[in-house]
Design a protein around this motif. Sequence first.
Motif: not given
Length: 273
Positions: A111-119
Amino acid sequence: MAINASGKSKKDDFPWWLVVAGGLAAGVAVLIASSGLHAQVFSVISKGIGVTVFVTVVGFALATALGLGIALMSLSGSLALRQTARFYVEIIRGVPVLVLLFWIAFAGVPLVVSGWNALTMPLQEAGVLGELRVRDISLLWRAIIALTIGYSAFIAEVFRAGIQAVDSGQVEAAKALGLTRFQRFRLIVLPQAIRTILPPLGNDFIAMVKDSSLVSVLGVADITQMGKIYASGSFRFFETYSIVAYVYLLLTVGLSLALRALERRMRNSQARR
């Protein structure tokens, strides 16, 4: 005959349990040295000691820092910070460490990796940053993050109780002398609170040594995982897990004795003042 504060003689307080435990430990050590099978088991298991120590020390250091921050939030004058700290402590303490370990490893990190990539998508498209992948975060660090979060909630309560145990009159006196909030905490509150905090904090450290064995469910090569690998290949379950228990006992009992010695030293130092 010398009498201690509890009214018992020093002879009554002699650690006979330690003599028995030391004898058993020495016997097992002789068995390992003299038996080829036990020496082989110990050699395999000892390869995981470094990982266990690393996970425990790093995880506990991070949990202590995070726990102190949460404790200070819970004692803040801000209602929002107090409620946030209370929410964190109650939620995290209500989740078993093993469940938290699985959630962080297989749900939280993705979840954190997905959020980081989106940001960071614009930076990635510009070639400034590369895409972060889930496998870039090792299972070892996922385990450390899970133990950090899990133990920080308990350590936060230890710090909160220790800080609140300091006489408020001394804090008011320091305030009257013109000390800033940070100076009051560093010079007045923390040195006194540490005497209350140290025993339960040491117990949490010993507990983390044991709970670090949970990282074996992620395949991290700690003591328990190395034992599982050897036992599954050799079917020497009794010998393997007996030595696994022996190694953990050496670590935890040794730490317990060191902690008691430190507590006695602090009490004696305080009594001489």
